[in-house]
Design an enzyme around this catalytic site. Structure first.
Site, PDB file in Angstrom:
ATOM      1  CB  CYS A 273      39.311  41.945  24.244  1.00  0.00           C
ATOM      2  SG  CYS A 273      39.196  40.521  25.333  1.00  0.00           S
TER       3      CYS A 273
HETATM    4  N1  NAD Z   1      36.544  36.974  26.495  1.00  0.00           N
HETATM    5  C1  NAD Z   1      37.668  36.999  25.790  1.00  0.00           C
HETATM    6  O1  NAD Z   1      37.674  36.677  24.610  1.00  0.00           O
HETATM    7  C2  NAD Z   1      38.987  37.392  26.435  1.00  0.00           C
HETATM    8  C3  NAD Z   1      40.162  37.161  25.707  1.00  0.00           C
HETATM    9  C4  NAD Z   1      41.381  37.516  26.276  1.00  0.00           C
HETATM   10  C5  NAD Z   1      41.424  38.122  27.536  1.00  0.00           C
HETATM   11  N2  NAD Z   1      40.252  38.358  28.220  1.00  0.00           N
HETATM   12  C6  NAD Z   1      40.360  38.969  29.540  1.00  0.00           C
HETATM   13  O2  NAD Z   1      40.137  37.956  30.521  1.00  0.00           O
HETATM   14  C7  NAD Z   1      39.451  38.501  31.652  1.00  0.00           C
HETATM   15  C8  NAD Z   1      38.164  37.727  31.898  1.00  0.00           C
HETATM   16  O3  NAD Z   1      37.315  37.889  30.785  1.00  0.00           O
HETATM   17  P1  NAD Z   1      36.070  36.935  30.495  1.00  0.00           P
HETATM   18  O4  NAD Z   1      35.620  37.235  29.113  1.00  0.00           O
HETATM   19  O5  NAD Z   1      36.391  35.530  30.867  1.00  0.00           O
HETATM   20  O6  NAD Z   1      35.011  37.519  31.549  1.00  0.00           O
HETATM   21  P2  NAD Z   1      33.622  36.846  31.981  1.00  0.00           P
HETATM   22  O7  NAD Z   1      32.761  37.942  32.429  1.00  0.00           O
HETATM   23  O8  NAD Z   1      33.159  35.901  30.907  1.00  0.00           O
HETATM   24  O9  NAD Z   1      34.026  35.918  33.221  1.00  0.00           O
HETATM   25  C9  NAD Z   1      34.473  36.411  34.433  1.00  0.00           C
HETATM   26  C10 NAD Z   1      33.902  35.551  35.548  1.00  0.00           C
HETATM   27  O10 NAD Z   1      34.457  35.998  36.776  1.00  0.00           O
HETATM   28  C11 NAD Z   1      33.453  35.912  37.762  1.00  0.00           C
HETATM   29  N3  NAD Z   1      33.865  36.773  38.858  1.00  0.00           N
HETATM   30  C12 NAD Z   1      33.759  38.125  38.993  1.00  0.00           C
HETATM   31  N4  NAD Z   1      34.307  38.530  40.148  1.00  0.00           N
HETATM   32  C13 NAD Z   1      34.809  37.431  40.748  1.00  0.00           C
HETATM   33  C14 NAD Z   1      35.495  37.209  41.953  1.00  0.00           C
HETATM   34  N5  NAD Z   1      35.830  38.220  42.770  1.00  0.00           N
HETATM   35  N6  NAD Z   1      35.812  35.947  42.277  1.00  0.00           N
HETATM   36  C15 NAD Z   1      35.514  34.914  41.474  1.00  0.00           C
HETATM   37  N7  NAD Z   1      34.857  35.066  40.301  1.00  0.00           N
HETATM   38  C16 NAD Z   1      34.513  36.304  39.939  1.00  0.00           C
HETATM   39  C17 NAD Z   1      32.197  36.308  37.055  1.00  0.00           C
HETATM   40  O11 NAD Z   1      31.048  35.824  37.730  1.00  0.00           O
HETATM   41  C18 NAD Z   1      32.396  35.649  35.687  1.00  0.00           C
HETATM   42  O12 NAD Z   1      31.865  34.342  35.639  1.00  0.00           O
HETATM   43  C19 NAD Z   1      39.253  39.977  31.343  1.00  0.00           C
HETATM   44  O13 NAD Z   1      40.317  40.700  31.873  1.00  0.00           O
HETATM   45  C20 NAD Z   1      39.311  40.022  29.814  1.00  0.00           C
HETATM   46  O14 NAD Z   1      39.719  41.276  29.348  1.00  0.00           O
HETATM   47  C21 NAD Z   1      39.034  37.987  27.687  1.00  0.00           C
END
Ligand code: NAD
Length: 445
Positions: A273
């Protein structure tokens, strides 16, 4: 009116929720809906993750396997890689990654891929919510035309909103259910129903006038952190040059009961992030002929921190009449923050990279990360992977320098101080007492 139909279904707990992307954000979210009695289906491209969930095994530290298996057993939660099942969902929430391209431009290809799947089975009566962090305008300018091209009309047939995720992995105090949720829809109906959905799982929902405002609010939150951490890092470098203890300066300033908020320096920023999100904002700003200078400056200062840490190691070894070339350097912690198992964008990778480039023999200990690889765009280098070493007495004694990069709670820092020779502490992990009794010489950021 689909608004009234959906509202009733949600109130009756009859609505089925689909969560696309089951990572740090999606899995806790799907679990929370299931916990509150709304049947949740997770959609994943990674078969292994879907299988693990269906076996009741969690791969995210903030979600307990026991809870997962209970929800799976009660048929409230399941995961699938079959996206045709999206048709059976009443609300669909997109939680896929939003990385940057090598050029630091937004890469919304995961959002597009998820939206393409949703579009294939979009039907009357569905609410789609984007949670992935992105630039203002994504929901209205990218998703809305895609869904309308399926022949359906906003408000009449489907609803669309943006609601940023604020989860803080590893934080036991704030979880999905007690972090207020900001919601902004493409229409008033969309805002209202999305807010109603989240009200089932979180205590406080803050509705805003548009999806754009919600998208921008998320970027402001994380840019605020990046800029203030940049300020703290600049202060740390200044204090080092002046021979003043940065941490003592911050502690003193933080006694002011108004108008000051403490931010702390560190080896650099990491995670999915804070290092990325400001670029989503500055990219959008550039499209409007606007140069967001705070973002650029914070990026410059924060990305210079790994080099500064290497400089501290170098200075410390120099005082011991040793060179960095051939020195044994042991890193404590490689995760981007304490007590979590995430190395994405971790400054530790950049520090290892730089130390190895100077000929140091680098090893690391991290109870949460058994191995780090350097071939996944974290760093410039494609160096050999490293495995976490056990923190034995010999390992501590033999290191020419120990660098505390992540202040994990489980490490016995008193023992590190007793057995180490030279310690570079980038997190103020060694409290005053530990430092006083230390055999090791301690250099702090
Ligand atoms: N990790 C954090 O602390 C956090 C906090 C706030 C916001 N975010 C935001 O949330 C979003 C997700 O982040 P995250 O940390 O959960 O990512 P992550 O990589 O942990 O998880 C994303 C998941 O999506 C899956 N994926 C990818 N393409 C896909 C598709 N087309 N269909 C279905 N599944 C798919 C991946 O296999 C993965 O398991 C990002 O935009 C991030 O910036 C993250």
């Amino acid at each position: 009116m689909i608004k009234e139909e959906l509202k009733q279904k949600i109130s009756d707990r009859a609505a089925r929720v689909g969560v696309v992307g089951l990572g740090y954000v999606g899995l806790p979210l799907a679990t929370e809906f299931a916990r509150q009695g709304l049947r949740a289906t997770g959609f994943e491209v990674d078969q292994k993750k879907a299988d693990a969930i269906n076996r009741g095994e969690s791969y995210i530290a903030d979600v307990e396997s026991s809870q997962l298996s209970d929800l799976v057993g009660r048929e409230l939660l399941r995961a699938t890689t079959d996206f045709s099942e999206l048709a059976g969902c009443d609300a669909i929430i997109i939680c896929v990654p939003t990385p940057l391209r090598k050029t630091k431009e937004p890469d919304i290809s995961y959002i597009l891929a998820a939206a393409e799947e949703i579009k294939k089975s979009l039907r009357r009566g569905q609410l789609v919510i984007l949670e992935s962090t992105t630039y203002p305008g994504t929901t209205d300018e990218v998703l809305l035309p895609m869904f309308e091209s399926a022949g359906l009309k906003l408000d009449e047939d489907f609803l669309l909103a943006f609601s940023p995720e604020r989860v803080d992995p590893g934080n036991p105090q704030f979880r999905t259910d007690n972090i207020p949720k900001v919601v902004g829809g493409s229409t008033d109906d969309s805002t209202e129903i999305a807010a109603h959905l989240y009200a089932q799982i979180v205590g406080s929902v803050h509705a805003v006038s548009s999806a754009r405002v919600a998208e921008a609010a998320k970027l402001l939150e994380n840019t605020f952190r990046a800029v203030n951490i940049g300020m703290a890092n600049e202060m740390a470098r200044l204090c080092y040059a002046l021979g003043i203890d940065t941490w003592e300066v911050i502690r003193a300033a933080a006694t002011k009961p108004f108008g000051f908020m403490a931010f702390y320096p560190g080896p650099g920023i990491g995670g999915h992030c804070i290092p990325l999100d400001p670029h989503y904002l500055s990219w959008k700003a550039r499209q409007h002929g606007f140069d967001s200078r705070f973002i650029g400056l914070a990026e410059e200062v924060n990305s210079g921190m790994p080099e500064h840490v290497v400089r501290l190691v170098w200075d410390g070894l120099n005082d011991d009449r040793k060179s960095l070339k051939g020195a044994r350097v042991l890193l404590l912690g490689v995760a981007y923050k304490k007590d979590i198992n995430d190395v994405r964008e971790s400054p530790a990778l950049s520090i290892i990279d730089r130390l190895r480039a100077k000929g140091a023999e680098v090893s690391y200990h991290d109870p949460f990360i058994p191995e780090v690889r350097f071939d996944d765009a974290h760093t410039e280098s494609t160096g050999e992977p490293l495995q976490s070493v056990e923190l034995t007495d010999d390992e501590l004694r033999q290191a020419d320098c120990i660098v505390i990069v992540t202040d994990h709670s489980g490490v016995d820092y008193a023992r590190v101080c007793q057995l180490g020779k030279l310690i570079v502490d980038t997190r103020n992990a060694l409290a005053g007492e530990l430092r006083r009794d230390a055999r090791a010489r301690v250099i702090r950021l």
